[in-house]
Design a protein around this motif. Structure first.
Motif, PDB file in Angstrom:
ATOM      1  N   PRO A  15      35.847  45.539  48.835  1.00 62.73           N
ATOM      2  CA  PRO A  15      34.577  45.157  48.422  1.00 62.73           C
ATOM      3  C   PRO A  15      34.436  44.786  47.104  1.00 62.73           C
ATOM      4  O   PRO A  15      34.075  43.649  46.784  1.00 62.73           O
ATOM      5  CB  PRO A  15      33.581  46.489  48.741  1.00 62.73           C
ATOM      6  N   GLY A  16      35.261  45.649  46.004  1.00 64.44           N
ATOM      7  CA  GLY A  16      35.191  44.957  44.774  1.00 64.44           C
ATOM      8  C   GLY A  16      35.896  43.811  44.595  1.00 64.44           C
ATOM      9  O   GLY A  16      35.223  42.944  43.959  1.00 64.44           O
ATOM     10  N   GLU A  17      36.960  43.566  45.174  1.00 66.85           N
ATOM     11  CA  GLU A  17      37.845  42.104  45.060  1.00 66.85           C
ATOM     12  C   GLU A  17      36.724  40.977  45.777  1.00 66.85           C
ATOM     13  O   GLU A  17      36.871  39.806  45.061  1.00 66.85           O
ATOM     14  CB  GLU A  17      39.164  42.353  45.891  1.00 66.85           C
ATOM     15  N   LEU A  18      36.121  41.415  46.946  1.00 72.37           N
ATOM     16  CA  LEU A  18      35.230  40.322  47.422  1.00 72.37           C
ATOM     17  C   LEU A  18      33.943  39.749  46.477  1.00 72.37           C
ATOM     18  O   LEU A  18      33.971  38.668  46.512  1.00 72.37           O
ATOM     19  CB  LEU A  18      35.046  40.685  48.746  1.00 72.37           C
ATOM     20  N   LEU A  19      33.748  40.870  46.098  1.00 70.48           N
ATOM     21  CA  LEU A  19      32.580  40.601  44.921  1.00 70.48           C
ATOM     22  C   LEU A  19      32.939  39.614  43.749  1.00 70.48           C
ATOM     23  O   LEU A  19      32.428  38.932  43.427  1.00 70.48           O
ATOM     24  CB  LEU A  19      31.935  41.786  44.441  1.00 70.48           C
ATOM     25  N   ALA A  20      34.407  40.160  43.280  1.00 68.35           N
ATOM     26  CA  ALA A  20      34.844  39.415  42.274  1.00 68.35           C
ATOM     27  C   ALA A  20      35.016  38.040  42.534  1.00 68.35           C
ATOM     28  O   ALA A  20      34.843  37.142  41.770  1.00 68.35           O
ATOM     29  CB  ALA A  20      36.109  40.175  41.599  1.00 68.35           C
ATOM     30  N   LEU A  21      35.657  37.840  43.738  1.00 69.37           N
ATOM     31  CA  LEU A  21      35.943  36.487  44.120  1.00 69.37           C
ATOM     32  C   LEU A  21      34.892  35.817  44.206  1.00 69.37           C
ATOM     33  O   LEU A  21      34.473  34.596  43.920  1.00 69.37           O
ATOM     34  CB  LEU A  21      36.699  36.420  45.555  1.00 69.37           C
ATOM     35  N   ARG A  22      33.614  36.249  44.943  1.00 70.91           N
ATOM     36  CA  ARG A  22      32.373  35.513  45.060  1.00 70.91           C
ATOM     37  C   ARG A  22      31.684  35.162  43.783  1.00 70.91           C
ATOM     38  O   ARG A  22      31.149  34.200  43.557  1.00 70.91           O
ATOM     39  CB  ARG A  22      31.357  36.228  46.030  1.00 70.91           C
ATOM     40  N   ARG A  23      31.941  36.196  42.758  1.00 75.83           N
ATOM     41  CA  ARG A  23      31.372  35.839  41.480  1.00 75.83           C
ATOM     42  C   ARG A  23      31.940  34.838  40.789  1.00 75.83           C
ATOM     43  O   ARG A  23      31.347  34.067  39.812  1.00 75.83           O
ATOM     44  CB  ARG A  23      31.417  36.955  40.626  1.00 75.83           C
ATOM     45  N   HIS A  24      33.200  34.450  41.001  1.00 80.08           N
ATOM     46  CA  HIS A  24      34.141  33.336  40.430  1.00 80.08           C
ATOM     47  C   HIS A  24      33.833  31.964  41.377  1.00 80.08           C
ATOM     48  O   HIS A  24      34.696  31.194  41.386  1.00 80.08           O
ATOM     49  CB  HIS A  24      35.362  33.816  40.314  1.00 80.08           C
ATOM     50  N   GLY A  25      32.817  31.967  42.267  1.00 82.22           N
ATOM     51  CA  GLY A  25      32.630  30.773  43.068  1.00 82.22           C
ATOM     52  C   GLY A  25      33.463  30.547  44.304  1.00 82.22           C
ATOM     53  O   GLY A  25      33.359  29.648  44.911  1.00 82.22           O
ATOM     54  N   PHE A  26      34.050  31.697  44.666  1.00 83.41           N
ATOM     55  CA  PHE A  26      35.036  31.507  46.092  1.00 83.41           C
ATOM     56  C   PHE A  26      33.996  31.718  47.334  1.00 83.41           C
ATOM     57  O   PHE A  26      33.357  32.638  47.087  1.00 83.41           O
ATOM     58  CB  PHE A  26      35.980  32.639  45.972  1.00 83.41           C
ATOM     59  N   ASP A  27      34.419  30.863  48.206  1.00 81.64           N
ATOM     60  CA  ASP A  27      34.068  30.978  49.587  1.00 81.64           C
ATOM     61  C   ASP A  27      34.752  31.763  50.467  1.00 81.64           C
ATOM     62  O   ASP A  27      36.126  31.699  50.385  1.00 81.64           O
ATOM     63  CB  ASP A  27      33.453  29.623  50.347  1.00 81.64           C
ATOM     64  N   LEU A  28      34.464  32.844  51.281  1.00 81.17           N
ATOM     65  CA  LEU A  28      35.300  33.581  52.100  1.00 81.17           C
ATOM     66  C   LEU A  28      35.544  32.794  53.317  1.00 81.17           C
ATOM     67  O   LEU A  28      34.651  32.197  53.859  1.00 81.17           O
ATOM     68  CB  LEU A  28      34.762  34.782  52.330  1.00 81.17           C
ATOM     69  N   VAL A  29      36.861  32.617  53.656  1.00 78.77           N
ATOM     70  CA  VAL A  29      37.114  31.699  54.663  1.00 78.77           C
ATOM     71  C   VAL A  29      38.065  32.365  55.514  1.00 78.77           C
ATOM     72  O   VAL A  29      39.153  33.225  55.292  1.00 78.77           O
ATOM     73  CB  VAL A  29      37.812  30.427  54.385  1.00 78.77           C
ATOM     74  N   THR A  30      38.131  32.223  56.856  1.00 79.36           N
ATOM     75  CA  THR A  30      39.029  32.897  57.824  1.00 79.36           C
ATOM     76  C   THR A  30      39.728  31.515  58.337  1.00 79.36           C
ATOM     77  O   THR A  30      39.241  30.408  58.422  1.00 79.36           O
ATOM     78  CB  THR A  30      38.417  33.448  59.075  1.00 79.36           C
ATOM     79  N   LEU A  31      40.980  31.619  58.562  1.00 80.54           N
ATOM     80  CA  LEU A  31      41.940  30.598  58.948  1.00 80.54           C
ATOM     81  C   LEU A  31      42.338  30.756  60.401  1.00 80.54           C
ATOM     82  O   LEU A  31      42.914  29.832  60.897  1.00 80.54           O
ATOM     83  CB  LEU A  31      43.335  30.446  58.018  1.00 80.54           C
ATOM     84  N   GLY A  32      41.982  31.795  60.737  1.00 76.83           N
ATOM     85  CA  GLY A  32      42.049  32.199  62.416  1.00 76.83           C
ATOM     86  C   GLY A  32      41.126  31.697  63.401  1.00 76.83           C
ATOM     87  O   GLY A  32      40.203  31.021  63.107  1.00 76.83           O
TER      88      GLY A  32
END
Length: 121
Positions: free
Chosen positions: A104-121
């Motif tokens: 959760p902490g890593e996902l929050l940091a990624l989202r704060r930096h403008g990253f969209d979470l993507v599934t490639l599967g």
């Protein structure tokens, strides 16, 4: 453990040949998430993507920062994220240690930096 540079290049060439693409992506390895986020912040990317193994609605993981179970956000399909994006723009894909980010902490940091979470599967 990261593959040696020569092996990594061989894998990139093999992948490009299989896809029929003549361009090799530039790959940068970071020892942890923070340096990767700093490097990404220094560039103007049209797309900022973070590989995330979507576990479905209501999936929870232990948040190391709080010690509590936290609902993990859902990832979107790549096709949804690239629609309408300038194809000549640069993109960055951040792949975690187990082929995706789940903490959760890593996902929050990624989202704060403008990253969209993507599934490639």
């Amino acid at each position: 453990r990261a593959a040696p540079a020569g092996k990594l290049r061989d894998l990139l060439v093999e992948g490009a040949e299989q896809s029929g693409d003549g361009a090799l992506p530039r790959v940068a390895l970071a020892g942890s998430l923070r340096p990767a986020l700093r490097a990404a912040a220094e560039n103007d990317y049209a797309l900022r993507l973070a590989a995330h193994p979507d576990r479905g609605e209501g999936f929870e993981a232990l948040d190391d920062a709080t010690g509590a179970m936290t609902e993990v956000p859902r990832a979107r399909r790549l096709r949804e994220l690239v629609e309408g994006v300038d194809a000549s723009g640069k993109a960055v894909l951040c792949v975690g240690p187990d082929r995706g980010w789940e903490e959760p902490g890593e996902l929050l940091a990624l989202r704060r930096h403008g990253f969209d979470l993507v599934t490639l599967g």
